[in-house]
Design a protein around this motif. Structure first.
Motif, PDB file in Angstrom:
ATOM      1  N   TYR A 245      15.543  11.295  14.538  1.00  0.00           N
ATOM      2  CA  TYR A 245      14.186  11.832  14.584  1.00  0.00           C
ATOM      3  C   TYR A 245      13.594  12.158  13.215  1.00  0.00           C
ATOM      4  N   VAL A 246      14.403  12.131  12.153  1.00  0.00           N
ATOM      5  CA  VAL A 246      13.885  12.382  10.810  1.00  0.00           C
ATOM      6  C   VAL A 246      14.135  11.178   9.913  1.00  0.00           C
ATOM      7  N   GLY A 247      15.379  10.755   9.827  1.00  0.00           N
ATOM      8  CA  GLY A 247      15.737   9.669   8.908  1.00  0.00           C
ATOM      9  C   GLY A 247      15.129   8.332   9.274  1.00  0.00           C
ATOM     10  N   LEU A 248      15.201   7.967  10.527  1.00  0.00           N
ATOM     11  CA  LEU A 248      14.675   6.662  10.957  1.00  0.00           C
ATOM     12  C   LEU A 248      13.158   6.551  10.759  1.00  0.00           C
ATOM     13  N   PRO A 249      12.358   7.550  11.122  1.00  0.00           N
ATOM     14  CA  PRO A 249      10.916   7.438  10.838  1.00  0.00           C
ATOM     15  C   PRO A 249      10.606   7.344   9.345  1.00  0.00           C
ATOM     16  N   ILE A 250      11.334   8.099   8.508  1.00  0.00           N
ATOM     17  CA  ILE A 250      11.118   8.011   7.060  1.00  0.00           C
ATOM     18  C   ILE A 250      11.487   6.624   6.556  1.00  0.00           C
ATOM     19  N   LEU A 251      12.600   6.086   7.032  1.00  0.00           N
ATOM     20  CA  LEU A 251      13.017   4.739   6.631  1.00  0.00           C
ATOM     21  C   LEU A 251      11.985   3.698   7.050  1.00  0.00           C
ATOM     22  N   LEU A 252      11.490   3.792   8.276  1.00  0.00           N
ATOM     23  CA  LEU A 252      10.455   2.853   8.731  1.00  0.00           C
ATOM     24  C   LEU A 252       9.186   2.970   7.897  1.00  0.00           C
ATOM     25  N   PHE A 253       8.797   4.186   7.539  1.00  0.00           N
ATOM     26  CA  PHE A 253       7.622   4.378   6.694  1.00  0.00           C
ATOM     27  C   PHE A 253       7.812   3.715   5.342  1.00  0.00           C
ATOM     28  N   VAL A 254       8.990   3.907   4.737  1.00  0.00           N
ATOM     29  CA  VAL A 254       9.258   3.324   3.419  1.00  0.00           C
ATOM     30  C   VAL A 254       9.247   1.803   3.492  1.00  0.00           C
ATOM     31  N   VAL A 255       9.850   1.232   4.535  1.00  0.00           N
ATOM     32  CA  VAL A 255       9.875  -0.230   4.682  1.00  0.00           C
ATOM     33  C   VAL A 255       8.465  -0.772   4.858  1.00  0.00           C
ATOM     34  N   ILE A 256       7.672  -0.160   5.718  1.00  0.00           N
ATOM     35  CA  ILE A 256       6.310  -0.638   5.954  1.00  0.00           C
ATOM     36  C   ILE A 256       5.462  -0.480   4.690  1.00  0.00           C
ATOM     37  N   ALA A 257       5.586   0.659   4.006  1.00  0.00           N
ATOM     38  CA  ALA A 257       4.826   0.863   2.769  1.00  0.00           C
ATOM     39  C   ALA A 257       5.243  -0.147   1.714  1.00  0.00           C
ATOM     40  N   GLY A 258       6.523  -0.439   1.629  1.00  0.00           N
ATOM     41  CA  GLY A 258       6.997  -1.444   0.669  1.00  0.00           C
ATOM     42  C   GLY A 258       6.444  -2.819   0.975  1.00  0.00           C
ATOM     43  N   LEU A 259       6.436  -3.205   2.247  1.00  0.00           N
ATOM     44  CA  LEU A 259       5.886  -4.510   2.618  1.00  0.00           C
ATOM     45  C   LEU A 259       4.393  -4.595   2.304  1.00  0.00           C
ATOM     46  N   VAL A 260       3.669  -3.512   2.518  1.00  0.00           N
ATOM     47  CA  VAL A 260       2.237  -3.499   2.209  1.00  0.00           C
ATOM     48  C   VAL A 260       2.028  -3.634   0.704  1.00  0.00           C
ATOM     49  N   MET A 261       2.830  -2.917  -0.082  1.00  0.00           N
ATOM     50  CA  MET A 261       2.678  -3.001  -1.541  1.00  0.00           C
ATOM     51  C   MET A 261       3.032  -4.386  -2.061  1.00  0.00           C
ATOM     52  N   VAL A 262       4.068  -5.017  -1.513  1.00  0.00           N
ATOM     53  CA  VAL A 262       4.439  -6.369  -1.939  1.00  0.00           C
ATOM     54  C   VAL A 262       3.324  -7.344  -1.586  1.00  0.00           C
ATOM     55  N   GLY A 263       2.759  -7.218  -0.394  1.00  0.00           N
ATOM     56  CA  GLY A 263       1.655  -8.084   0.005  1.00  0.00           C
ATOM     57  C   GLY A 263       0.429  -7.875  -0.868  1.00  0.00           C
ATOM     58  N   ASP A 264       0.162  -6.650  -1.264  1.00  0.00           N
ATOM     59  CA  ASP A 264      -0.990  -6.358  -2.103  1.00  0.00           C
ATOM     60  C   ASP A 264      -0.792  -6.918  -3.505  1.00  0.00           C
ATOM     61  N   LYS A 265       0.420  -6.809  -4.053  1.00  0.00           N
ATOM     62  CA  LYS A 265       0.689  -7.331  -5.401  1.00  0.00           C
ATOM     63  C   LYS A 265       0.565  -8.844  -5.427  1.00  0.00           C
ATOM     64  N   SER A 266       1.061  -9.515  -4.384  1.00  0.00           N
ATOM     65  CA  SER A 266       0.978 -10.978  -4.371  1.00  0.00           C
ATOM     66  C   SER A 266      -0.475 -11.433  -4.244  1.00  0.00           C
ATOM     67  N   ARG A 267      -1.285 -10.689  -3.518  1.00  0.00           N
ATOM     68  CA  ARG A 267      -2.702 -11.037  -3.378  1.00  0.00           C
ATOM     69  C   ARG A 267      -3.434 -10.851  -4.712  1.00  0.00           C
ATOM     70  N   LYS A 268      -3.095  -9.789  -5.461  1.00  0.00           N
ATOM     71  CA  LYS A 268      -3.730  -9.547  -6.769  1.00  0.00           C
ATOM     72  C   LYS A 268      -3.334 -10.650  -7.751  1.00  0.00           C
ATOM     73  N   GLN A 269      -2.082 -11.116  -7.722  1.00  0.00           N
ATOM     74  CA  GLN A 269      -1.645 -12.168  -8.630  1.00  0.00           C
ATOM     75  C   GLN A 269      -2.357 -13.480  -8.324  1.00  0.00           C
ATOM     76  N   GLN A 270      -2.612 -13.765  -7.064  1.00  0.00           N
ATOM     77  CA  GLN A 270      -3.342 -15.008  -6.700  1.00  0.00           C
ATOM     78  C   GLN A 270      -4.781 -14.946  -7.190  1.00  0.00           C
ATOM     79  N   ASN A 271      -5.393 -13.777  -7.118  1.00  0.00           N
ATOM     80  CA  ASN A 271      -6.787 -13.631  -7.544  1.00  0.00           C
ATOM     81  C   ASN A 271      -6.933 -13.726  -9.053  1.00  0.00           C
ATOM     82  N   GLN A 272      -5.906 -13.307  -9.803  1.00  0.00           N
ATOM     83  CA  GLN A 272      -5.966 -13.349 -11.273  1.00  0.00           C
ATOM     84  C   GLN A 272      -5.775 -14.772 -11.796  1.00  0.00           C
ATOM     85  N   GLY A 273      -4.955 -15.567 -11.113  1.00  0.00           N
ATOM     86  CA  GLY A 273      -4.589 -16.891 -11.626  1.00  0.00           C
ATOM     87  C   GLY A 273      -5.513 -17.969 -11.293  1.00  0.00           C
TER      88      GLY A 273
END
Length: 79
Positions: free
Chosen positions: A51-79
């Protein structure tokens, strides 16, 4: 006029909370039904992990995936 509305809102909130508390009957949770087969209880570590660890882990994984997707989109727009 604002005090009157605040008092009315407080009374409605208190009344509805009281009604909800009166309508629930936690004593029925103690009665066992036919066919009940509760499993073993969870330890403190298992409960905290579930009830504590698993929700935090899921939040970190989802936030990481969003940040990776955002960085790849910014790199495509710059190039």
């Amino acid at each position: 006029m604002d005090k009157k509305n605040a008092l009315r809102a407080g009374a409605v909130t208190a009344g509805s909370t009281l009604m909800m508390l009166l309508m629930t009957s936690p004593a029925l949770a103690l009665t066992r039904d036919d066919g009940d087969d509760p499993g073993p209880g969870l330890s403190i570590a298992q409960t905290l992990g579930l009830y504590v660890g698993l929700p935090i882990l899921l939040f970190v994984v989802i936030a990481g995936l969003v940040m990776v997707g955002d960085k790849s989109r910014k790199q495509q727009n710059q190039g």
